[in-house]
Design a protein around this motif. Structure first.
Motif, PDB file in Angstrom:
ATOM      1  N   ILE A   1     -22.850 -23.693   4.796  1.00  0.00           N
ATOM      2  CA  ILE A   1     -21.714 -23.690   5.709  1.00  0.00           C
ATOM      3  C   ILE A   1     -21.732 -22.387   6.490  1.00  0.00           C
ATOM      4  O   ILE A   1     -22.031 -21.331   5.935  1.00  0.00           O
ATOM      5  CB  ILE A   1     -20.385 -23.919   4.935  1.00  0.00           C
ATOM      6  CG1 ILE A   1     -19.197 -24.080   5.872  1.00  0.00           C
ATOM      7  CG2 ILE A   1     -20.123 -22.818   3.915  1.00  0.00           C
ATOM      8  CD1 ILE A   1     -17.956 -24.671   5.191  1.00  0.00           C
TER       9      ILE A   1
ATOM     10  N   LYS B   1     -19.499 -19.810   8.662  1.00  0.00           N
ATOM     11  CA  LYS B   1     -18.078 -19.480   8.824  1.00  0.00           C
ATOM     12  C   LYS B   1     -17.915 -18.269   9.735  1.00  0.00           C
ATOM     13  O   LYS B   1     -18.653 -17.287   9.596  1.00  0.00           O
ATOM     14  CB  LYS B   1     -17.456 -19.130   7.468  1.00  0.00           C
ATOM     15  CG  LYS B   1     -17.340 -20.290   6.517  1.00  0.00           C
ATOM     16  CD  LYS B   1     -16.658 -19.834   5.231  1.00  0.00           C
ATOM     17  CE  LYS B   1     -16.485 -21.025   4.298  1.00  0.00           C
ATOM     18  NZ  LYS B   1     -15.808 -20.605   3.050  1.00  0.00           N
TER      19      LYS B   1
ATOM     20  N   MET C   1     -15.896 -22.937  11.785  1.00  0.00           N
ATOM     21  CA  MET C   1     -16.546 -23.296  10.528  1.00  0.00           C
ATOM     22  C   MET C   1     -17.385 -24.559  10.752  1.00  0.00           C
ATOM     23  O   MET C   1     -16.914 -25.504  11.372  1.00  0.00           O
ATOM     24  CB  MET C   1     -15.456 -23.576   9.494  1.00  0.00           C
ATOM     25  CG  MET C   1     -15.876 -23.390   8.060  1.00  0.00           C
ATOM     26  SD  MET C   1     -14.453 -23.565   6.971  1.00  0.00           S
ATOM     27  CE  MET C   1     -14.372 -25.333   6.806  1.00  0.00           C
TER      28      MET C   1
ATOM     29  N   GLU D   1     -22.775 -19.500   3.774  1.00  0.00           N
ATOM     30  CA  GLU D   1     -22.523 -19.727   2.351  1.00  0.00           C
ATOM     31  C   GLU D   1     -23.163 -21.040   1.928  1.00  0.00           C
ATOM     32  O   GLU D   1     -23.306 -21.962   2.736  1.00  0.00           O
ATOM     33  CB  GLU D   1     -21.015 -19.811   2.060  1.00  0.00           C
ATOM     34  CG  GLU D   1     -20.311 -18.474   2.054  1.00  0.00           C
ATOM     35  CD  GLU D   1     -18.817 -18.610   1.777  1.00  0.00           C
ATOM     36  OE1 GLU D   1     -18.317 -19.748   1.662  1.00  0.00           O
ATOM     37  OE2 GLU D   1     -18.160 -17.563   1.687  1.00  0.00           O
ATOM     38  N   LYS D   2     -23.486 -21.127   0.666  1.00  0.00           N
ATOM     39  CA  LYS D   2     -23.832 -22.412   0.081  1.00  0.00           C
ATOM     40  C   LYS D   2     -22.609 -23.315   0.251  1.00  0.00           C
ATOM     41  O   LYS D   2     -21.471 -22.869   0.067  1.00  0.00           O
ATOM     42  CB  LYS D   2     -24.147 -22.220  -1.409  1.00  0.00           C
ATOM     43  CG  LYS D   2     -24.475 -23.483  -2.152  1.00  0.00           C
ATOM     44  CD  LYS D   2     -25.937 -23.814  -2.005  1.00  0.00           C
ATOM     45  CE  LYS D   2     -26.256 -25.179  -2.604  1.00  0.00           C
ATOM     46  NZ  LYS D   2     -27.623 -25.585  -2.214  1.00  0.00           N
TER      47      LYS D   2
ATOM     48  N   VAL E   1     -20.087 -25.788  -0.947  1.00  0.00           N
ATOM     49  CA  VAL E   1     -19.578 -26.309  -2.217  1.00  0.00           C
ATOM     50  C   VAL E   1     -18.961 -27.671  -1.933  1.00  0.00           C
ATOM     51  O   VAL E   1     -17.973 -27.769  -1.198  1.00  0.00           O
ATOM     52  CB  VAL E   1     -18.519 -25.360  -2.829  1.00  0.00           C
ATOM     53  CG1 VAL E   1     -18.029 -25.896  -4.166  1.00  0.00           C
ATOM     54  CG2 VAL E   1     -19.088 -23.962  -2.981  1.00  0.00           C
TER      55      VAL E   1
ATOM     56  N   HIS F   1      -8.978 -26.516  -4.218  1.00  0.00           N
ATOM     57  CA  HIS F   1      -8.493 -25.242  -3.692  1.00  0.00           C
ATOM     58  C   HIS F   1      -7.432 -24.731  -4.657  1.00  0.00           C
ATOM     59  O   HIS F   1      -6.368 -25.325  -4.786  1.00  0.00           O
ATOM     60  CB  HIS F   1      -7.906 -25.465  -2.287  1.00  0.00           C
ATOM     61  CG  HIS F   1      -7.200 -24.268  -1.715  1.00  0.00           C
ATOM     62  ND1 HIS F   1      -7.494 -23.757  -0.485  1.00  0.00           N
ATOM     63  CD2 HIS F   1      -6.225 -23.485  -2.207  1.00  0.00           C
ATOM     64  CE1 HIS F   1      -6.728 -22.707  -0.253  1.00  0.00           C
ATOM     65  NE2 HIS F   1      -5.942 -22.527  -1.275  1.00  0.00           N
TER      66      HIS F   1
ATOM     67  N   GLN G   1      -4.917 -31.473   1.383  1.00  0.00           N
ATOM     68  CA  GLN G   1      -4.784 -30.933   2.726  1.00  0.00           C
ATOM     69  C   GLN G   1      -5.226 -31.985   3.724  1.00  0.00           C
ATOM     70  O   GLN G   1      -5.995 -32.878   3.406  1.00  0.00           O
ATOM     71  CB  GLN G   1      -5.673 -29.706   2.904  1.00  0.00           C
ATOM     72  CG  GLN G   1      -5.514 -28.674   1.808  1.00  0.00           C
ATOM     73  CD  GLN G   1      -6.040 -27.308   2.209  1.00  0.00           C
ATOM     74  OE1 GLN G   1      -6.559 -27.115   3.299  1.00  0.00           O
ATOM     75  NE2 GLN G   1      -5.883 -26.354   1.312  1.00  0.00           N
TER      76      GLN G   1
ATOM     77  N   HIS H   1      -7.078 -29.036   7.311  1.00  0.00           N
ATOM     78  CA  HIS H   1      -6.817 -27.647   6.936  1.00  0.00           C
ATOM     79  C   HIS H   1      -5.331 -27.291   6.910  1.00  0.00           C
ATOM     80  O   HIS H   1      -4.964 -26.120   6.871  1.00  0.00           O
ATOM     81  CB  HIS H   1      -7.589 -26.668   7.826  1.00  0.00           C
ATOM     82  CG  HIS H   1      -9.065 -26.911   7.754  1.00  0.00           C
ATOM     83  ND1 HIS H   1      -9.782 -26.701   6.599  1.00  0.00           N
ATOM     84  CD2 HIS H   1      -9.945 -27.394   8.666  1.00  0.00           C
ATOM     85  CE1 HIS H   1     -11.051 -27.027   6.820  1.00  0.00           C
ATOM     86  NE2 HIS H   1     -11.167 -27.464   8.056  1.00  0.00           N
TER      87      HIS H   1
ATOM     88  N   GLU I   1     -11.033 -16.235   0.155  1.00  0.00           N
ATOM     89  CA  GLU I   1     -10.424 -15.208   1.000  1.00  0.00           C
ATOM     90  C   GLU I   1      -9.092 -14.805   0.405  1.00  0.00           C
ATOM     91  O   GLU I   1      -8.604 -15.435  -0.551  1.00  0.00           O
ATOM     92  CB  GLU I   1     -10.251 -15.692   2.440  1.00  0.00           C
ATOM     93  CG  GLU I   1      -9.491 -16.998   2.591  1.00  0.00           C
ATOM     94  CD  GLU I   1      -9.629 -17.568   4.009  1.00  0.00           C
ATOM     95  OE1 GLU I   1      -8.666 -17.449   4.773  1.00  0.00           O
ATOM     96  OE2 GLU I   1     -10.692 -18.136   4.336  1.00  0.00           O
TER      97      GLU I   1
ATOM     98  N   THR J   1     -10.353 -31.700  -2.432  1.00  0.00           N
ATOM     99  CA  THR J   1     -10.014 -31.512  -1.021  1.00  0.00           C
ATOM    100  C   THR J   1     -10.308 -32.739  -0.156  1.00  0.00           C
ATOM    101  O   THR J   1      -9.864 -32.817   0.968  1.00  0.00           O
ATOM    102  CB  THR J   1     -10.761 -30.289  -0.455  1.00  0.00           C
ATOM    103  OG1 THR J   1     -12.129 -30.355  -0.857  1.00  0.00           O
ATOM    104  CG2 THR J   1     -10.164 -29.006  -0.987  1.00  0.00           C
TER     105      THR J   1
HETATM  106  C1  MV4 Z   1     -15.803 -23.838   1.989  1.00  0.00           C
HETATM  107  C2  MV4 Z   1     -15.994 -25.172   1.594  1.00  0.00           C
HETATM  108  C3  MV4 Z   1     -17.140 -25.487   0.919  1.00  0.00           C
HETATM  109  N1  MV4 Z   1     -18.055 -24.541   0.657  1.00  0.00           N
HETATM  110  N2  MV4 Z   1     -16.771 -22.925   1.696  1.00  0.00           N
HETATM  111  C4  MV4 Z   1     -11.852 -24.530   4.537  1.00  0.00           C
HETATM  112  C5  MV4 Z   1     -10.880 -23.548   5.080  1.00  0.00           C
HETATM  113  C6  MV4 Z   1     -11.410 -22.200   4.744  1.00  0.00           C
HETATM  114  N3  MV4 Z   1     -10.362 -21.356   4.280  1.00  0.00           N
HETATM  115  C7  MV4 Z   1     -12.445 -22.446   3.705  1.00  0.00           C
HETATM  116  N4  MV4 Z   1     -12.729 -23.832   3.685  1.00  0.00           N
HETATM  117  C8  MV4 Z   1     -13.781 -24.335   2.976  1.00  0.00           C
HETATM  118  N5  MV4 Z   1     -14.727 -23.442   2.651  1.00  0.00           N
HETATM  119  C9  MV4 Z   1     -17.840 -23.287   1.048  1.00  0.00           C
HETATM  120  N6  MV4 Z   1     -18.773 -22.374   0.775  1.00  0.00           N
HETATM  121  C10 MV4 Z   1     -15.012 -26.100   1.909  1.00  0.00           C
HETATM  122  C11 MV4 Z   1     -13.900 -25.682   2.616  1.00  0.00           C
HETATM  123  C12 MV4 Z   1     -12.931 -26.694   2.885  1.00  0.00           C
HETATM  124  C13 MV4 Z   1     -11.685 -26.685   2.263  1.00  0.00           C
HETATM  125  C14 MV4 Z   1     -11.299 -25.649   1.412  1.00  0.00           C
HETATM  126  C15 MV4 Z   1     -10.079 -25.646   0.801  1.00  0.00           C
HETATM  127  C16 MV4 Z   1      -9.204 -26.688   1.037  1.00  0.00           C
HETATM  128  C17 MV4 Z   1      -9.521 -27.698   1.896  1.00  0.00           C
HETATM  129  C18 MV4 Z   1     -10.758 -27.711   2.521  1.00  0.00           C
HETATM  130  C19 MV4 Z   1     -11.100 -28.743   3.387  1.00  0.00           C
HETATM  131  C20 MV4 Z   1     -12.311 -28.746   3.999  1.00  0.00           C
HETATM  132  C21 MV4 Z   1     -13.233 -27.723   3.760  1.00  0.00           C
END
Ligand code: MV4
Length: 653
Positions: A157, A159, A169, A201-202, A204, A209, A233, A236, A288, A436
């Motif tokens: 991914i 970002k 993203m 990032e890899k 996931v 969350h 969610q 987002h 974060e 998610t």
């Molecule tokens: C990710 C991820 C999978 N792998 N990072 C979405 C918002 C941002 N704050 C971070 N997000 C994500 N980061 C990695 N390495 C998947 C998401 C993501 C997600 C994260 C939390 C809640 C809902 C989400 C919906 C889609 C993607």
């Protein structure tokens, strides 16, 4: 407390929530408002209020200078930024401190560090907090990043380092899609954040969350207030949050919470903040840190019995945290549902709230920023309120959530209440197995096929109209049900048309016939957009508003719209004496002329209301069957007319 006057640099439910905490602490409150918010609830509740500009947020709630001016004018000694808007702006924090006021938030340096993902990940690694494997180094070349992506291993991914909320993203499944995704992410990041640096990032897949609430003071104390699971969610935007997370056992909870505290310490963090993690199985990764009070803080308040805003104010004032980690226990289960003003497609909606009645009862908290009659502006976040339920365990909290959603009345603007109800009833949610992708996977965000309007709703619509005295009913004296004083109400719902024949049995009781069945409806209470009734003896509560020719009704949490035909014309009323050139309008039953809307000699249009008559305690409007001139009006307002009497003569033009 070392300050006695606080300015809230925000609006809506969070401004209201902060004002209420201040009232309890004896702190005077200063609200600010845009032109769209001059009469908003937060302005009504604050001790003082200052205008800060036009409705669009960039010209008001996002202008640092406006807040500095309001601090100077009001003499506010502290500023709480709420969430959203400038709540994570180090610039605002510095400007507040520059104006001599206390910033109710973390040090600006910590905000800045956490605002950059690469910086935040470095701090996490220093604190020995797991991060997602990836690349956040200084090589910004397309070739270098593509190599790093290969090293990490797909899927990856991309970002935006300065990003948030999913902007900038891009998930990438295969190497050949990398460059396009990288360029897209950079383009989006530059226009959204003015900074196009990215990290890799890899990816996931389908994580949960889970975030941890922390609070620090100026005396070296940092505590956690456990986690919140925010896996549900939509694009987002969080929809449901809960604590405890169904995915954590006590050991994993302890480990993640300890990691969050280590990270906050390493960052020199103070005040309230949230450390976000992705959770996949037993593996968790720092994502974060949010350097603000979050929307979903009330669930934490319910299970810890602590007031986060009061804690924020205390530590901002320099007081030590009033609780130690050992004193903070997690008790029970709390779930928050966010109420958004939006259509079924998820698009924000504005308009006037004709009725707004959140549910009550034990274990229910409503954080609201609006009341019945308020205008919901499309300029701001569409979230208008939050429903928080609390119970001894998750199963009971879910039952309470379902009950509360059924009791929620919002009429006038569309909301996500139907979506929330679908979630609350879904077996995967009930089992606590949401990740998610929950809403997409189960297609919950897609509007269901149109729900037919139940008979109960039509009967209640009729009873509501009749009791309100504003029914535009048609006198009815034909068919098997013919007795004087019966009226007929007509409704259109989607494609279908319904007739209700009504007879008044007492001051609040009606016999209603709809299609095959006959029901007796007793209206027990009718006010503020709500009615309580007994339908054939069964108690029922419904939201009810009559908006022009539309009846809006909410029943068990579902909103129905019933459309009424325009007021009947004299021809439909059925008058004798009509000839080629005109019509005379006769009263179909004995009654009283309550209002005469025209005068002799007036030119009237087809369908124009001529007068209102009341018979059997029901008011009806009588309209012109065709355009013409009013030639005679034998009865004045207040006159009692016998059945069959000529009420008006109309000469066609
Ligand atoms: C990710 C991820 C999978 N792998 N990072 C979405 C918002 C941002 N704050 C971070 N997000 C994500 N980061 C990695 N390495 C998947 C998401 C993501 C997600 C994260 C939390 C809640 C809902 C989400 C919906 C889609 C993607």
């Amino acid at each position: 407390m070392s300050f006695s006057k606080l300015l809230i640099a925000n609006r809506g439910e969070i401004a209201v929530r902060i004002i209420r905490a201040c009232k309890e602490l004896g702190i005077r409150t200063v609200a600010v408002y845009s032109e769209a918010d001059a009469r908003a609830m937060h302005v009504r509740l604050a001790d003082e209020a200052y205008p800060i500009g036009p409705a669009p947020a960039p010209e008001s709630y996002l202008k640092v200078e406006r807040f500095v001016e309001a601090i100077e004018k009001s003499g506010a000694e502290a500023v709480h930024p709420g969430y959203g808007f400038l709540s994570e702006s180090a610039d605002l924090a510095r400007a507040v401190e520059g104006a001599g006021a206390i910033w109710v938030g973390p040090p600006p340096e910590a905000m800045e560090a956490m605002g950059l993902k690469a910086k935040a990940k470095q701090i996490a690694r220093r604190a020995d907090v797991p991060t997602v494997p990836g690349y956040d180094g200084s090589d910004d070349s397309e070739k270098g990043l593509a190599e790093e992506a290969e090293r990490i291993g797909y899927p990856i991914i991309v970002k935006a380092s300065a990003g948030g909320g999913g902007r900038g993203m891009r998930a990438v499944a295969r190497p050949r899609d990398f460059l396009e995704a990288l360029r897209g992410a950079k383009r989006e990041a530059l226009s959204a954040f003015g900074n196009d640096s990215v990290l890799l990032e890899k990816y996931v897949e389908n994580p949960r969350h889970v975030e941890v609430q922390v609070v620090g003071d100026n005396h070296g104390n940092v505590v956690h207030l456990y986690e919140r699971d925010c896996s549900i969610q939509r694009r987002h935007q969080k929809v449901i949050e809960e604590v405890p997370s169904p995915a954590l056992d006590p050991e994993l909870r302890e480990e993640m919470c300890a990691a969050a505290v280590r990270l906050a310490r390493e960052a020199g963090y103070r005040n309230a903040g949230t450390v976000e993690f992705l959770l996949q199985g037993e593996e968790y990764y720092f994502l974060e840190m949010n350097t603000r009070l979050q929307v979903e803080h009330p669930v934490t308040e319910r299970v810890t019995n602590l007031d986060l805003v009061q804690l924020q104010l205390a530590v901002a004032a320099g007081e030590p945290l009033p609780v130690s980690q050992e004193e903070i226990a997690l008790r029970g289960s709390a779930i928050e549902a966010r109420i958004y003003a939006e259509g079924e497609g998820g698009l924000p909606a504005g308009g006037r709230l004709l009725a707004f009645a959140p549910p009550g009862g034990p274990g229910i908290r409503n954080d609201v920023g609006v009341e019945s009659g308020d205008e919901v502006s499309v300029h701001y976040d569409p979230m208008i309120s939050k429903l928080i339920v609390f119970a001894a365990n998750r199963e009971m909290a879910v039952r309470r959530l379902r009950r509360a959603l059924e009791d929620y009345t919002i009429l006038g603007i569309p909301t996500n209440l139907p979506l929330l109800r679908r979630i609350a009833e879904h077996p995967v949610f009930v089992a606590g197995e949401t990740a998610t992708d929950f809403l997409e996977k189960h297609r919950l965000a897609e509007p269901p096929v149109e729900i037919p309007v139940p008979e109960e709703a039509i009967l209640l619509a009729a009873a509501g109209e009749l009791i309100s005295g504003r029914a535009s009913a048609e006198p009815f004296a034909a068919g098997p049900w013919r007795h004087l004083g019966s009226v007929r109400l007509r409704y259109r719902t989607g494609e279908a048309e319904h007739w209700v024949e009504a007879e008044r049995l007492g001051s609040n009781t009606f016999r209603l016939q709809l299609e095959e069945g006959e029901s007796v409806v007793e209206v027990l209470a009718f006010r503020d957009g709500e009615m309580h009734a007994a339908l054939d003896g069964n108690p029922v509560r419904a939201g009810f508003v009559l908006d022009g020719l539309e009846v809006r009704l909410s029943l068990h949490g579902v909103v129905y719209e019933l459309f009424k035909p325009r007021p009947p014309t004299v021809d439909e009323v059925g008058l004798g004496g009509a000839d080629a050139g005109g019509a005379s309008l006769t009263a179909p039953m004995p009654g009283t002329v309550v209002k005469v809307l025209v005068s002799v000699g007036d030119e009237v249009e087809e369908g124009q209301p001529l007068f209102m008559v009341e018979a059997m305690k029901m008011e009806q409007t009588v309209a012109a069957p065709h355009a013409g001139t009013v030639r005679a009006l034998p009865f004045a307002e207040g006159a009692v007319v016998p059945g069959g009497a000529v009420l008006a003569e109309l000469e066609a033009t």
